[in-house]
Design an enzyme around this catalytic site. Structure first.
Site, mmCIF file in Angstrom:
data_model
loop_
_atom_site.group_PDB
_atom_site.id
_atom_site.type_symbol
_atom_site.label_atom_id
_atom_site.label_comp_id
_atom_site.label_asym_id
_atom_site.label_seq_id
_atom_site.Cartn_x
_atom_site.Cartn_y
_atom_site.Cartn_z
ATOM 1 C CG HIS A 125 -2.475 -4.272 -0.998
ATOM 2 N ND1 HIS A 125 -1.522 -5.199 -1.433
ATOM 3 C CD2 HIS A 125 -3.093 -4.851 0.064
ATOM 4 C CE1 HIS A 125 -1.567 -6.261 -0.658
ATOM 5 N NE2 HIS A 125 -2.497 -6.074 0.261
ATOM 6 C CG ASN A 126 0.886 -5.167 -4.649
ATOM 7 O OD1 ASN A 126 -0.053 -5.493 -3.929
ATOM 8 N ND2 ASN A 126 1.229 -5.844 -5.716
ATOM 9 C CB SER B 248 -4.158 -8.591 -1.919
ATOM 10 O OG SER B 248 -3.090 -8.811 -1.013
ATOM 11 C CE LYS C 180 -3.027 -7.138 -5.128
ATOM 12 N NZ LYS C 180 -1.696 -7.264 -5.718
ATOM 13 C CD GLU D 50 2.909 -7.301 -0.581
ATOM 14 O OE1 GLU D 50 3.705 -7.974 -1.265
ATOM 15 O OE2 GLU D 50 1.669 -7.314 -0.779
ATOM 16 C CE LYS E 27 5.427 -10.999 -17.822
ATOM 17 N NZ LYS E 27 6.660 -11.516 -18.477
ATOM 18 C CB ALA E 28 0.202 -7.114 -15.919
ATOM 19 N NE ARG F 115 12.292 26.207 -7.969
ATOM 20 C CZ ARG F 115 11.132 26.722 -8.343
ATOM 21 N NH1 ARG F 115 10.448 27.500 -7.498
ATOM 22 N NH2 ARG F 115 10.649 26.499 -9.552
ATOM 23 C CE LYS G 176 6.435 -12.116 -9.573
ATOM 24 N NZ LYS G 176 5.344 -13.130 -9.566
#
Length: 471
Positions: free
Chosen positions: A191-192, A133, A188, A195, A73-74, A450, A277
């Protein structure tokens, strides 16, 4: 070839089996010894495994330079294992973190192991942050691997990792050194994020087809199967979506006796609250940090959050609804949704690639976007036929948006809006596309505002410099 695997959950166990099937001697260890015993009982006959009861035994089972893969687990658990393992190692041994760790943690761990010389070593311990993955099936039969670290460490681990990784469809393997430091884990993470975006877009398409086109689960299975046969939408996620619609609820004997009528499909009894997650949220945070717009991915993250916000949804269940009562319900809607899904998915890929590009430039990672697209073509969750095109074009995808497909996209979003069907990711994709193509955006008014209330100044299109007006 040799490898140690620490952490024998589903992914770790399957990666260990994958390595053994490809001729490696594999030392296996789990903090809970019973897990190691269970692994050996089930899979010990599949290859040359060495069951270890301690990290010391893991180190003794291999020869230096030792590649030791962590699938745990990270977070703090990774730091704890490194702290215990590192003093046992020798120069040029390699710790490979194959979990979903944050890239900044990977950077920190690499620098720490490079500067801390255990046992008065003359060379540092290598640390590789490697995104993996493909889920449990990919881990066993060939995932996509995204390592980040030194060229020296990659040279040592690449022969085995290449044999373990998926084929890219053109004779190559779905692994490549992304760059130094946390480059691999960053790729990665993105990538997620992509996804998340694609899964949300598919869910929105499903909602339109079921709610507005009245398609049954059997018809939905056929539609997605046919879409997967074309080059525009051929992908792993479209393929499994078709399979999901076919699955019927498996009743127990008691339930079967009391059930009446047609057996329910499983999709219809799954609670509509999506989990996450953290990698999608990390992608959103990274986009804010690097100043890159990823609205499709952000919308997907928000959609998961809203789906799980039970109290908020309950409180707003009976708010007023005013929607269009008449709209086109013909089969044209199916083709329109298909076009909308294709173009929106392309936007999700593009946003992810731009984010990788910007982070690479700022961190001097020198990530090759063509290589990223190539190693995503096999094994990984977002693998698709489109990635081959993206690999060659390196992000130039404007030709897809010409003609009827773009009109279908606009009409689909209009139907969803008119009928009160939430299409957050699809709408975000279209707005993203329109924002990029517009010659002039309305943010000139924001700059004026602004400057009005905060004297923040503005630039002009007719002369150089910055300006302030006493409004």
């Amino acid at each position: 070839m040799q490898l140690a695997v620490i952490g024998l959950g589903t992914m770790g166990a399957n990666l260990a089996r994958n390595a053994a099937r490809n001729g490696a001697k594999v030392a296996v260890y789990n903090r809970t010894a019973e897990k190691t015993d269970e692994f050996m009982e089930k899979y010990g006959s599949e290859g040359d495994f060495v069951a270890c009861k301690s990290l010391k035994e893991v180190v003794e089972a291999l020869e230096s330079p030792r590649p030791i893969l962590l699938m745990i687990k990270a977070g703090g658990a990774v730091d704890a294992v490194i702290e215990e393992l590192a003093p046992l190692l020798e120069s040029n041994d390699i710790i490979i973190d194959a979990g979903n760790s944050h890239c900044e943690d990977t950077d920190r761990r690499q620098k720490n192991l490079q500067t801390t010389h255990y046992k008065l070593q003359t060379s540092p311990i290598h640390f590789v942050g490697m995104g993996v993955s493909g889920g449990e099936e990919g881990a066993l039969n060939g995932p996509s691997m995204m390592p980040g670290g030194s060229k020296e460490s990659y040279k040592i681990i690449s022969p085995l990792m290449k044999s373990m990784s998926a084929d890219d469809g053109d004779g190559g393997k779905c692994i490549s050194l992304m760059g130094p430091g946390g480059a691999g884990h960053f790729v990665k993470m993105v990538h997620n994020g992509i996804e998340y975006g694609i899964m949300q877009l598919i869910a929105e398409s499903y909602d339109l087809l079921k709610s507005e086109a009245g398609k049954s689960n059997e018809e939905l299975a056929e539609i997605f199967a046919s879409w997967n046969e074309g080059e525009d939408l051929n992908s792993f996620l479209i393929e499994i979506t078709s399979e999901i619609f076919k699955k019927k609820n498996e009743l127990s004997s008691t339930e079967r006796q009391s059930a009446s009528g047609e057996v329910a499909y499983l999709i219809d009894i799954i609670k509509d609250a999506a989990g996450q997650k953290g990698t999608g949220r990390w992608t959103t945070e990274a986009a804010l940090k690097y100043g890159v717009a990823i609205p499709t991915i952000n919308a997907a993250v928000d959609a998961r959050i809203i789906s799980g916000s039970e109290a908020e949804r309950k409180d707003h269940k009976n708010v007023p609804e005013s929607v269009e009562q008449e709209y086109e319900k013909s089969e044209k809607l199916v083709s329109r949704v298909r076009s909308s899904l294709e173009l929106s998915i392309i936007c999700a890929y593009a946003q992810g690639m731009y984010l990788i590009k910007k982070a690479s430039e700022e961190n001097n990672w020198n990530i090759d976007l063509g290589e990223v697209a190539r190693i995503w073509r096999g094994g990984c969750i977002i693998r698709s036929a489109f990635l081959k095109e993206l690999q060659g074009q390196n992000g130039n995808i404007s030709a897809h948006f010409e003609g009827e497909k773009q009109l279908d996209w606009r009409k689909t979003v209009a139907i969803g809006t008119g009928r009160g069907i939430p299409l957050p990711a699809m709408t975000a994709s279209l707005s993203y596309y329109d924002s990029l193509r517009r010659e002039r955006l309305p943010q000139n008014l924001i700059q004026a505002q602004r400057d009005f209330f905060g004297a923040h100044t503005y630039e002009r299109i007719d002369k150089e410099g910055t300006f302030h007006t006493e409004w």
